[in-house]
Design a protein around this motif. Structure first.
Motif, PDB file in Angstrom:
ATOM      1  N   ASP A  21      -5.750  -3.049   8.768  1.00 40.58           N
ATOM      2  CA  ASP A  21      -6.014  -2.273   7.554  1.00 40.58           C
ATOM      3  C   ASP A  21      -4.965  -2.561   6.489  1.00 40.58           C
ATOM      4  O   ASP A  21      -3.771  -2.692   6.792  1.00 40.58           O
ATOM      5  N   GLU A  22      -5.414  -2.623   5.258  1.00 39.16           N
ATOM      6  CA  GLU A  22      -4.493  -2.702   4.126  1.00 39.16           C
ATOM      7  C   GLU A  22      -4.111  -1.280   3.757  1.00 39.16           C
ATOM      8  O   GLU A  22      -4.944  -0.368   3.791  1.00 39.16           O
ATOM      9  N   VAL A  23      -2.837  -1.104   3.391  1.00 40.08           N
ATOM     10  CA  VAL A  23      -2.319   0.231   3.079  1.00 40.08           C
ATOM     11  C   VAL A  23      -1.473   0.140   1.822  1.00 40.08           C
ATOM     12  O   VAL A  23      -0.764  -0.842   1.604  1.00 40.08           O
ATOM     13  N   ARG A  24      -1.546   1.182   1.007  1.00 38.53           N
ATOM     14  CA  ARG A  24      -0.676   1.331  -0.163  1.00 38.53           C
ATOM     15  C   ARG A  24       0.110   2.619   0.055  1.00 38.53           C
ATOM     16  O   ARG A  24      -0.484   3.693   0.208  1.00 38.53           O
ATOM     17  N   ILE A  25       1.431   2.499   0.093  1.00 43.74           N
ATOM     18  CA  ILE A  25       2.306   3.640   0.379  1.00 43.74           C
ATOM     19  C   ILE A  25       2.923   4.161  -0.917  1.00 43.74           C
ATOM     20  O   ILE A  25       3.482   3.388  -1.697  1.00 43.74           O
ATOM     21  N   THR A  26       2.847   5.463  -1.089  1.00 42.84           N
ATOM     22  CA  THR A  26       3.505   6.134  -2.209  1.00 42.84           C
ATOM     23  C   THR A  26       4.394   7.233  -1.632  1.00 42.84           C
ATOM     24  O   THR A  26       3.983   7.943  -0.707  1.00 42.84           O
ATOM     25  N   GLY A  27       5.606   7.323  -2.162  1.00 41.36           N
ATOM     26  CA  GLY A  27       6.542   8.345  -1.705  1.00 41.36           C
ATOM     27  C   GLY A  27       7.904   7.751  -1.425  1.00 41.36           C
ATOM     28  O   GLY A  27       8.322   6.787  -2.064  1.00 41.36           O
TER      29      GLY A  27
END
Length: 176
Positions: A21-27
């Motif tokens: 899975d491709e993931v975009r992390i924010t935080g």
């Protein structure tokens, strides 16, 4: 599938992530390389408190370059993860939920990922300057004497990674 997630990670979110899975992390994510991991491990072995609470957090295996004028960070590409393998199970046992790096992990780390319901993300090697664009703020938190290997607190937005090993132990590699 692309997931957009925020930190801190929850067990529920980790369970939704599958190898590939491709993931975009924010935080917030934390950095730590070889020398920082060794110090964290030594503190644990001595029964001392860690300088950062890693419960439900992500460590990014990077040593960020100095920031050019007007930017929060310089190049911050991933380093080879297996160099942290000796220390990783102890940190996962403390509740750390994710790691970002590049390359394969030992069977002991994979087993610990499964045991602790964690996830190992891969960031694209050779793209440190590009990845720096996703970092909005940087602060040194611990071990400043280590220079680039100090533990940094990064505020990231849509930081791009791929799930390399999910919480069930499934591995993704386009090269297999």
């Amino acid at each position: 599938m692309t997931h957009h997630i925020t930190t801190p990670l929850t067990a529920e979110v980790v369970r939704t992530l599958k190898a590939g899975d491709e993931v975009r992390i924010t935080g917030i994510i934390y950095t730590g390389r070889d020398a920082a991991h060794k110090r964290l491990y030594e503190l644990l072995q001595a029964g001392e408190a860690l300088p950062v609470d890693l419960r439900d957090q992500i460590i990014y295996y990077t040593g960020p370059a100095p920031a050019p004028p007007g930017y929060p960070i310089g190049s911050c590409g991933p380093t080879t993860s297996y160099r942290m393998d000796r220390y990783t199970p102890a940190l996962l046992d403390l509740g750390m939920k994710g790691m970002i790096g590049k390359g394969r992990r030992s069977q002991a780390v994979i087993d610990s990922i499964v045991k602790n319901g964690a996830v190992y993300f891969s960031a694209e090697g050779g793209c440190g300057a590009l990845l720096a664009n996703y970092v909005k703020k940087r602060e040194v938190l611990a071990f400043p004497d280590l220079g680039t290997e100090a533990i940094h607190r990064l505020e990231v937005e849509d930081f791009p990674v791929t799930v390399f090993c999910d919480c069930s132990g499934d591995i993704y590699s386009p090269y297999l």
